[in-house]
Design a protein around this motif. Sequence first.
Motif, short mmCIF file in Angstrom:
data_model
loop_
_atom_site.label_atom_id
_atom_site.label_comp_id
_atom_site.label_asym_id
_atom_site.label_seq_id
_atom_site.Cartn_x
_atom_site.Cartn_y
_atom_site.Cartn_z
N VAL A 189 0.85 -1.19 0.00
CA VAL A 189 0.00 0.00 0.00
C VAL A 189 0.88 1.24 0.00
O VAL A 189 1.74 1.40 0.86
N MET A 190 0.65 2.13 -0.96
CA MET A 190 1.44 3.36 -1.06
C MET A 190 0.66 4.61 -0.70
O MET A 190 1.25 5.66 -0.45
N TYR A 191 -0.66 4.50 -0.66
CA TYR A 191 -1.48 5.68 -0.41
C TYR A 191 -2.32 5.47 0.85
O TYR A 191 -3.19 4.60 0.90
N TRP A 192 -1.99 6.27 1.85
CA TRP A 192 -2.64 6.18 3.15
C TRP A 192 -3.37 7.49 3.46
O TRP A 192 -2.78 8.57 3.40
N THR A 193 -4.65 7.38 3.81
CA THR A 193 -5.39 8.52 4.34
C THR A 193 -5.63 8.23 5.82
O THR A 193 -6.21 7.20 6.16
N THR A 194 -5.16 9.11 6.68
CA THR A 194 -5.27 8.84 8.11
C THR A 194 -6.71 8.90 8.60
O THR A 194 -7.20 7.97 9.23
N ILE A 195 -7.40 10.01 8.29
CA ILE A 195 -8.72 10.26 8.89
C ILE A 195 -9.67 10.76 7.81
O ILE A 195 -9.32 11.63 7.02
N ASN A 196 -10.86 10.21 7.79
CA ASN A 196 -11.86 10.60 6.80
C ASN A 196 -12.72 11.74 7.31
O ASN A 196 -13.26 11.69 8.41
N GLU A 197 -12.85 12.80 6.50
CA GLU A 197 -13.77 13.90 6.75
C GLU A 197 -13.72 14.42 8.19
O GLU A 197 -14.72 14.45 8.91
N ALA A 198 -12.54 14.85 8.61
CA ALA A 198 -12.38 15.30 9.99
C ALA A 198 -13.35 16.42 10.35
O ALA A 198 -13.89 16.44 11.46
N ASN A 199 -13.56 17.34 9.42
CA ASN A 199 -14.44 18.48 9.72
C ASN A 199 -15.88 18.04 9.94
O ASN A 199 -16.52 18.43 10.92
N ILE A 200 -16.41 17.23 9.06
CA ILE A 200 -17.81 16.82 9.19
C ILE A 200 -17.96 15.78 10.29
O ILE A 200 -19.01 15.70 10.94
N TYR A 201 -16.91 14.99 10.55
CA TYR A 201 -16.97 14.04 11.67
C TYR A 201 -17.13 14.79 12.99
O TYR A 201 -17.94 14.41 13.85
N ALA A 202 -16.36 15.87 13.14
CA ALA A 202 -16.43 16.65 14.39
C ALA A 202 -17.77 17.35 14.54
O ALA A 202 -18.36 17.37 15.63
N LEU A 203 -18.28 17.91 13.44
CA LEU A 203 -19.56 18.63 13.51
C LEU A 203 -20.72 17.66 13.70
O LEU A 203 -21.61 17.87 14.53
N GLY A 204 -20.73 16.57 12.93
CA GLY A 204 -21.83 15.62 13.03
C GLY A 204 -21.84 14.88 14.36
O GLY A 204 -22.90 14.63 14.93
N GLY A 205 -20.66 14.54 14.85
CA GLY A 205 -20.57 13.71 16.05
C GLY A 205 -20.54 14.47 17.36
O GLY A 205 -20.88 13.91 18.41
N TYR A 206 -20.14 15.77 17.31
CA TYR A 206 -19.92 16.50 18.56
C TYR A 206 -20.63 17.86 18.61
O TYR A 206 -20.60 18.52 19.64
N ASP A 207 -21.24 18.27 17.51
CA ASP A 207 -21.95 19.54 17.49
C ASP A 207 -23.45 19.30 17.31
O ASP A 207 -24.26 19.65 18.16
N TYR A 208 -23.81 18.64 16.19
CA TYR A 208 -25.21 18.37 15.90
C TYR A 208 -25.68 17.03 16.47
O TYR A 208 -26.87 16.83 16.69
#
Length: 512
Positions: free
Chosen positions: A188-207
């Motif tokens: 594997v040469m292409y790693w994405t650490t975290i998906n949609e950090a901005n919407i994860y934070a808003l969806g999970g901790y704001d709304y």
Amino acid sequence: MMFQNMQSSFCFLLLVAAIQCLLVIVFGKDNYSRGDFPPGFIFGAGTSAYQVEGAAFEDGRTPSIWDTFAHAGFSGGASGDIACDLYRKYKDDVQLMADTGLEAYRFSISWSRLIPDGRGPINPKGLQFYNNYIDELISHGIQPHVTLFHSDLPQTLEDEYGGWLSRKIVKDFTEYAEVCFKEFGDRVMYWTTINEANIYALGGYDYGFTPPGRCSPPFGVNCSRGNSSTEPYMVVHNMLLAHSSVTKLYRRNYKSTQRGFVGFSIYGLWCVPYSNATADVVAAQRTNEFYTGWIMNPFIFGDYPSVMKKAAGTRIPTFTKYEAKLVKGSADFIGLNHYTTVFVKYKPSSIEKHSRDFGADVEAEYSLAALKADQYPVIPSGLYELLEYLKEAYSNLPIYIQENGQKTPRNGTLNDTSRIEYLHAYIGSVLDAIRNGSDTRGYFAWSFLDGLELLAGYVSGYGFYYVDLDDKELRRYPKLSAYWYANFLKGKNSTNSTILQVGNKLIPINKS
């Protein structure tokens, strides 16, 4: 199996061509082909672990926060307990990917399948599954792109210290990433650490409408815990620190031998002014800085946008000099997830009403009706403008479009011409942006299969392939869009597809 028989119909194109042509699809004025994209540009599709794998309680896997959230009645009242059963059907699905012509495939690893306690011993069966999965992709000439976290934190870490709310997550996430680099990094040469950090934070901790479902009045709904005024900022801050720690580890210990890349994913909600009024124009700019600059500014400049710091005040964490240096330049690429454009209108009374509504902080009112509709409006100019914005404002960092697609009601209809129209328009906008200097290097349609969707469960589908949940074999059926994408990837002209329908089988014929 039936879906394999359907795929074999590709071999009988000339025979079927003599029967009858029922539907011609020609979308848009733009006439482009796969060959118009630069050398090295890749096309693929994606899914994530909890949405398609199934086998949620088998072979050592433990619950994630998404399991808990789903079983509490969210995610449209559905769960990923079985999902598409890709855990058992991955070989057949990889064959479908190859038949479709995918050049790359983006998927996520279930942290709690690989390391059931979030830290410590590796689950041998989980390790074997992902090794087999990756090997199967490579054996079919498909490049694996792996996401480490896609909304499914091990529940054990959430229970122990609050997951992404705690700095402790940085160490555990880094150790988890190192396991993946050690075990899979040779392929594997292409790693994405975290998906949609901005919407994860808003969806999970704001709304509170996504895992782990935390929020506080008056911002969220049906939340029994959380603080919408502070927690989203804390979560993103810890995600940026965790990502930069992982990147530092990779560059120090693995880059020279594995020669891979570590990126970070954002949700690209592009905002445009509701009118030409100066107030609306300024409001749209500020909203984009909140949604996009929140993540991009630290990667390029080592700090949050000034407009955001001014609005949030002490509620947003501060980077130390060391942390700022660590975060700045830590993304080799940005994974961009984009679906639609929203219109922003200045709302002068909002800050007076609330002390911390994310929309109020940017003095804007925007309609999310498009996000809740059965289908997204086709506004490809939004993706083009977003790519231009990222190019001009953030140093033209390399970009992979990691999610882009059209949702349709998941009713078994294989005739998804609206998805073809959407994909044709948006892929064309990517090509336009590249021709104007954007360093966009890949496009992944969302999604390969109709899986569990975070907000809609199994009500909506984004896939090229319909999965019959009423069939105990969970058979896959290709939609018209699967054939359109296959034709495009095989070099056929994007506006030159004739679709032939014969019985229950849909078979593509190219007019040329």
